[in-house]
Design a protein around this motif. Structure first.
Motif, mmCIF file in Angstrom:
data_model
loop_
_atom_site.group_PDB
_atom_site.id
_atom_site.type_symbol
_atom_site.label_atom_id
_atom_site.label_comp_id
_atom_site.label_asym_id
_atom_site.label_seq_id
_atom_site.Cartn_x
_atom_site.Cartn_y
_atom_site.Cartn_z
ATOM 1 N N ARG A 6 0.838 -1.208 0.000
ATOM 2 C CA ARG A 6 0.000 0.000 0.000
ATOM 3 C C ARG A 6 0.866 1.248 0.000
ATOM 4 O O ARG A 6 0.592 2.210 -0.713
ATOM 5 C CB ARG A 6 -0.928 0.024 1.209
ATOM 6 C CG ARG A 6 -2.110 -0.899 1.074
ATOM 7 C CD ARG A 6 -3.011 -0.799 2.264
ATOM 8 N NE ARG A 6 -2.342 -1.495 3.365
ATOM 9 C CZ ARG A 6 -2.771 -1.564 4.598
ATOM 10 N NH1 ARG A 6 -3.875 -0.954 4.947
ATOM 11 N NH2 ARG A 6 -2.116 -2.232 5.507
ATOM 12 N N ASP A 7 1.926 1.218 0.806
ATOM 13 C CA ASP A 7 2.833 2.371 0.852
ATOM 14 C C ASP A 7 3.502 2.587 -0.498
ATOM 15 O O ASP A 7 3.576 3.723 -0.990
ATOM 16 C CB ASP A 7 3.897 2.176 1.931
ATOM 17 C CG ASP A 7 3.336 2.228 3.344
ATOM 18 O OD1 ASP A 7 2.193 2.701 3.539
ATOM 19 O OD2 ASP A 7 4.055 1.773 4.266
ATOM 20 N N PHE A 8 3.992 1.513 -1.103
ATOM 21 C CA PHE A 8 4.656 1.616 -2.405
ATOM 22 C C PHE A 8 3.738 2.252 -3.444
ATOM 23 O O PHE A 8 4.148 3.136 -4.197
ATOM 24 C CB PHE A 8 5.102 0.225 -2.883
ATOM 25 C CG PHE A 8 5.569 0.216 -4.311
ATOM 26 C CD1 PHE A 8 6.837 0.646 -4.645
ATOM 27 C CD2 PHE A 8 4.717 -0.203 -5.327
ATOM 28 C CE1 PHE A 8 7.258 0.661 -5.971
ATOM 29 C CE2 PHE A 8 5.131 -0.190 -6.650
ATOM 30 C CZ PHE A 8 6.403 0.241 -6.972
ATOM 31 N N ALA A 9 2.490 1.785 -3.519
ATOM 32 C CA ALA A 9 1.552 2.251 -4.545
ATOM 33 C C ALA A 9 0.731 3.463 -4.107
ATOM 34 O O ALA A 9 -0.114 3.933 -4.861
ATOM 35 C CB ALA A 9 0.615 1.111 -4.942
ATOM 36 N N GLN A 10 0.994 3.957 -2.912
ATOM 37 C CA GLN A 10 0.262 5.101 -2.362
ATOM 38 C C GLN A 10 -1.251 4.853 -2.381
ATOM 39 O O GLN A 10 -2.028 5.697 -2.819
ATOM 40 C CB GLN A 10 0.623 6.386 -3.101
ATOM 41 C CG GLN A 10 2.079 6.742 -2.992
ATOM 42 C CD GLN A 10 2.474 7.980 -3.775
ATOM 43 O OE1 GLN A 10 1.683 8.548 -4.519
ATOM 44 N NE2 GLN A 10 3.712 8.408 -3.612
#
Length: 142
Positions: free
Chosen positions: A94-98
């Motif tokens: 989730r963090d990677f893909a915002q």
């Protein structure tokens, strides 16, 4: 083959609903991993086996190959749909893909993609602003 784009939301537990047209595609399980342009790729298990074979075929002696395998493979997570047709997206992905709040679930050949709406719009606009070279599309339309 999954196609189309569907706006959904990701809940506070990191779960996103897989749209009805895509559910059969991933009903036997899936692998979520980092994708290109800041999205997430979602491969059905059968397709992931082919991806793994291709990754294993890359030369271990090539630094760019090792870097790509590291990027792609280390982010991989196995998942299944829950009873409400949701998939849980790990926090690191989730963090990677915002991904927070709104999410675009898009079909692509052999996979699904999960996008933040901002990145999705930028990716679509980039293709409109700089279309692929004619040679790339030579056999695209019969």
């Amino acid at each position: 083959m999954p196609f189309g784009e569907y706006p959904y939301t990701i809940d506070d537990k990191g779960r996103v609903v897989i749209p009805p047209p895509f559910r059969e595609f991933v009903e036997d399980g899936m692998i979520l991993t980092r994708g290109m342009e800041g999205c997430l790729y979602v491969f059905p298990l059968a397709s992931w086996k082919r991806v793994e074979e291709q990754l294993e075929g890359l030369p271990l002696t090539d630094a760019e190959s090792r870097a790509f395998v590291r990027f792609f493979y280390s982010g991989a997570n196995k998942a299944r749909l829950d009873n409400q047709s949701r998939v849980s997206v790990p926090q690191t992905l989730r963090d990677f893909a915002q991904l927070a709040g709104d999410v675009i679930v898009a079909g692509a050949p052999g996979r699904l993609e999960l996008w933040s709406p901002t990145r999705w719009e930028a990716a679509i606009n980039a293709v409109q602003d700089s279309p692929p070279k004619p040679e790339l599309l030579a056999n695209f339309v019969a």
